[in-house]
Design an enzyme around this catalytic site. Sequence first.
Site, PDB file in Angstrom:
ATOM      1  N   GLU A  95       0.816  -1.208   0.000  1.00 14.82           N
ATOM      2  CA  GLU A  95       0.000   0.000   0.000  1.00 14.82           C
ATOM      3  C   GLU A  95       0.854   1.264   0.000  1.00 14.82           C
ATOM      4  O   GLU A  95       0.556   2.228  -0.730  1.00 14.82           O
ATOM      5  CB  GLU A  95      -0.926  -0.016   1.216  1.00 14.82           C
ATOM      6  CG  GLU A  95      -2.145   0.865   1.084  1.00 14.82           C
ATOM      7  CD  GLU A  95      -3.181   0.545   2.151  1.00 14.82           C
ATOM      8  OE1 GLU A  95      -4.257   0.035   1.784  1.00 14.82           O
ATOM      9  OE2 GLU A  95      -2.907   0.797   3.340  1.00 14.82           O
TER      10      GLU A  95
ATOM     11  N   GLU B 280       2.316   1.695  -3.346  1.00 20.54           N
ATOM     12  CA  GLU B 280       1.286   2.138  -4.286  1.00 20.54           C
ATOM     13  C   GLU B 280       1.027   3.633  -4.118  1.00 20.54           C
ATOM     14  O   GLU B 280       0.877   4.370  -5.106  1.00 20.54           O
ATOM     15  CB  GLU B 280      -0.001   1.352  -4.058  1.00 20.54           C
ATOM     16  CG  GLU B 280      -1.113   1.727  -5.027  1.00 20.54           C
ATOM     17  CD  GLU B 280      -2.435   1.018  -4.747  1.00 20.54           C
ATOM     18  OE1 GLU B 280      -3.393   1.256  -5.506  1.00 20.54           O
ATOM     19  OE2 GLU B 280      -2.508   0.243  -3.766  1.00 20.54           O
TER      20      GLU B 280
ATOM     21  N   CYS C 281      -8.929  -2.176   3.327  1.00 21.53           N
ATOM     22  CA  CYS C 281      -8.939  -3.314   4.256  1.00 21.53           C
ATOM     23  C   CYS C 281     -10.330  -3.667   4.764  1.00 21.53           C
ATOM     24  O   CYS C 281     -10.538  -4.763   5.275  1.00 21.53           O
ATOM     25  CB  CYS C 281      -8.029  -3.023   5.448  1.00 21.53           C
ATOM     26  SG  CYS C 281      -6.288  -2.901   5.010  1.00 21.53           S
TER      27      CYS C 281
ATOM     28  N   SER D 176      -7.263   1.874  -2.941  1.00 24.45           N
ATOM     29  CA  SER D 176      -6.071   1.044  -3.166  1.00 24.45           C
ATOM     30  C   SER D 176      -6.467  -0.279  -3.809  1.00 24.45           C
ATOM     31  O   SER D 176      -7.501  -0.865  -3.482  1.00 24.45           O
ATOM     32  CB  SER D 176      -5.372   0.778  -1.831  1.00 24.45           C
ATOM     33  OG  SER D 176      -4.393  -0.228  -1.964  1.00 24.45           O
TER      34      SER D 176
ATOM     35  N   LYS E  38     -16.506  -9.922   6.102  1.00 21.97           N
ATOM     36  CA  LYS E  38     -15.448 -10.788   5.569  1.00 21.97           C
ATOM     37  C   LYS E  38     -16.038 -12.055   4.940  1.00 21.97           C
ATOM     38  O   LYS E  38     -15.415 -12.651   4.055  1.00 21.97           O
ATOM     39  CB  LYS E  38     -14.472 -11.176   6.685  1.00 21.97           C
ATOM     40  CG  LYS E  38     -13.600 -10.027   7.186  1.00 21.97           C
ATOM     41  CD  LYS E  38     -12.614  -9.576   6.134  1.00 21.97           C
ATOM     42  CE  LYS E  38     -11.715  -8.464   6.643  1.00 21.97           C
ATOM     43  NZ  LYS E  38     -10.813  -7.955   5.591  1.00 21.97           N
TER      44      LYS E  38
ATOM     45  N   GLU F 264     -16.769 -10.886   1.559  1.00 18.23           N
ATOM     46  CA  GLU F 264     -15.516 -10.624   0.843  1.00 18.23           C
ATOM     47  C   GLU F 264     -14.898 -11.911   0.295  1.00 18.23           C
ATOM     48  O   GLU F 264     -14.419 -11.946  -0.841  1.00 18.23           O
ATOM     49  CB  GLU F 264     -14.520  -9.921   1.765  1.00 18.23           C
ATOM     50  CG  GLU F 264     -13.205  -9.569   1.086  1.00 18.23           C
ATOM     51  CD  GLU F 264     -12.204  -8.964   2.047  1.00 18.23           C
ATOM     52  OE1 GLU F 264     -11.617  -7.910   1.718  1.00 18.23           O
ATOM     53  OE2 GLU F 264     -11.994  -9.549   3.135  1.00 18.23           O
TER      54      GLU F 264
ATOM     55  N   GLU G  25     -13.971 -11.560  -7.619  1.00 23.47           N
ATOM     56  CA  GLU G  25     -12.599 -11.115  -7.861  1.00 23.47           C
ATOM     57  C   GLU G  25     -11.575 -11.882  -7.022  1.00 23.47           C
ATOM     58  O   GLU G  25     -10.388 -11.917  -7.364  1.00 23.47           O
ATOM     59  CB  GLU G  25     -12.456  -9.609  -7.543  1.00 23.47           C
ATOM     60  CG  GLU G  25     -13.417  -8.718  -8.295  1.00 23.47           C
ATOM     61  CD  GLU G  25     -14.722  -8.504  -7.553  1.00 23.47           C
ATOM     62  OE1 GLU G  25     -15.445  -7.555  -7.899  1.00 23.47           O
ATOM     63  OE2 GLU G  25     -15.031  -9.288  -6.619  1.00 23.47           O
TER      64      GLU G  25
ATOM     65  N   CYS H 142     -12.143  -2.237  13.412  1.00 25.02           N
ATOM     66  CA  CYS H 142     -12.365  -3.677  13.587  1.00 25.02           C
ATOM     67  C   CYS H 142     -12.681  -4.040  15.036  1.00 25.02           C
ATOM     68  O   CYS H 142     -13.317  -5.061  15.295  1.00 25.02           O
ATOM     69  CB  CYS H 142     -11.139  -4.451  13.117  1.00 25.02           C
ATOM     70  SG  CYS H 142     -10.763  -4.210  11.369  1.00 25.02           S
TER      71      CYS H 142
END
Length: 566
Positions: free
Chosen positions: A282, A285, A302, A322, A361, A364, A369, A498
């Site tokens: 990250e 990037e 994230c 990102s 999650k 996710e 993807e 989180c």
Amino acid sequence: MMDIRINGCKVQADEGMTILEAARKAGIKIPTLCYMEGLSPYGGCRLCIVEVAGKRDFSLSCSENVEEGMEIQTHTPLLRQTRKNIFQLIIANHAFDCHLNCLTCSRTGSCELHQLMGELGIDQFDYVFEDNDWDTDESSLSIVRENAKCISCARCVRTCQEIQHAGILTMAGRGPETKVSTFMDRGMGNVDCTNCGQCIKACPTGAIHEVYHINQVISSLADPTKHVVFQTAPAVRVAIGELFDSHVHESLEGKIVAALKRIGADAVFDTNFTADLTIMEEVNELLDRVKNGGKLPMITSCSPGWIKFAEYYFPDSLENISTCKSPQQMFGALAKSYYAEKMDLNPKNIVSVSVMPCTAKKFEMARDEMAGDVDYVLTTRELGKLIKLYGIDFLSLEDESYDEPFGISTGASVIFGATGGVMEAALRTAYEVITGEELSDVSFHQVRGLEGIKEASVQVGDMTIKVAVANGLENAYRLMQVKEQYHFIEIMACPGGCLGGGGQPISQERDILKKRSEAIYNRDQTYTLRKSHENPAVAKLYEEYLDHPLSHKAHELLHTHYMKRS
């Protein structure tokens, strides 16, 4: 300040304070059900009624403000009996077969209805319970709604609207037919739900809970042909103790490792390893975007709840996000490539299980993807159930260490669990990568804390980097309106980051996020290595497999893209 009397006792209350708040300040608990701190008053349950001198009718303590000289009674015989009657009417439509099904209810041991029965002194029921044959909404990959358990308190509705800005839940129907629903009753999986799970934490009855993966994990553990590996997130380890009645908040990763080994895990790894890896990708990037005129501000990726929110509400800003996968997904990709090769394992036989504080999650891991990186996701609550199911005395376990090659991490990765933690970890590495100088103090207090939005200007060499941090999707929405004034933004879907994820233990402690946050930052200070680029295992991974940050191999395994949703 103003003087009032509650149950004959003189009490000082702040101007603008509700009767309920004044009573709590005085140490008097008035029963509530639809009330929830941080949400607008609803007044639907009527359990918080009180008697105010000079008023003919009962007053709702959750919404009526105190006045100078007010005299209040909170527990007269009439109030107590009226509350009993109201409570029984509330649960007349609730699937109140708890004596039969309590072991399968998600709120077993923490049900607010059971708690209220004790507070109200109810030992028998005077009304016949009606079965409305409500349906169960299983359309979502993350969240299940059992409408038969719903009591129409609207806490989930208000949380979704007021805190998370999604507003996908609403009250539908009238009278005894009233229920929580979604647009056109399509189900949570077919509307703009971000899967954040804050509705689960708001629900007092267990009518909303996560999609369980626990049985699939148990089956995998029992299959001798499968190599089952676990990863555990930083926020899990400072909250898991709450499920075992531990009142001391500390990082319990050593006990988690020991417990998972006892239930049959072939390897237990640290998600913090791939958090450090995320920072390496990250930060590079970000620097690439700054140097080469890339899209700014860059926004962290994230939080899967935030990603889906952006896909719905800010589809034209997806280029700002990102391309890095989350630490969970990076680990999953490496487990079935680098780890499989290193251990001479067939990737098809590896079952990758992550333990996360986050219900999103679960969505996710199933995204097109990234499908196949991770096989199952357990929430913190599910991990607690799994440990109890195997009869493990969790708090008495001797600590054990994570396995190699994903067992080494830094303090920077630990703070990923708190809002502002990803930003601080990135700044620790960005500073030293850009300047070539060592940071004298690695703590960036400007981005710490539980405020909804935080911002800072950080001097890095001859560059001034403007950063901002938001937690909770209502705050994310506000921050995105002014995003252009920043270089780098961190957004977490859940209040507190989180630490307050939808899969965390459900607690009624007012300062629970503060306690978890303190445990996270205390753990960070115990590390010798506190910057992600100092992680020797990450350096070895690049040397042996990925070559360098943003390499072709790194992009293939560690980066992704997102989609516009209408």
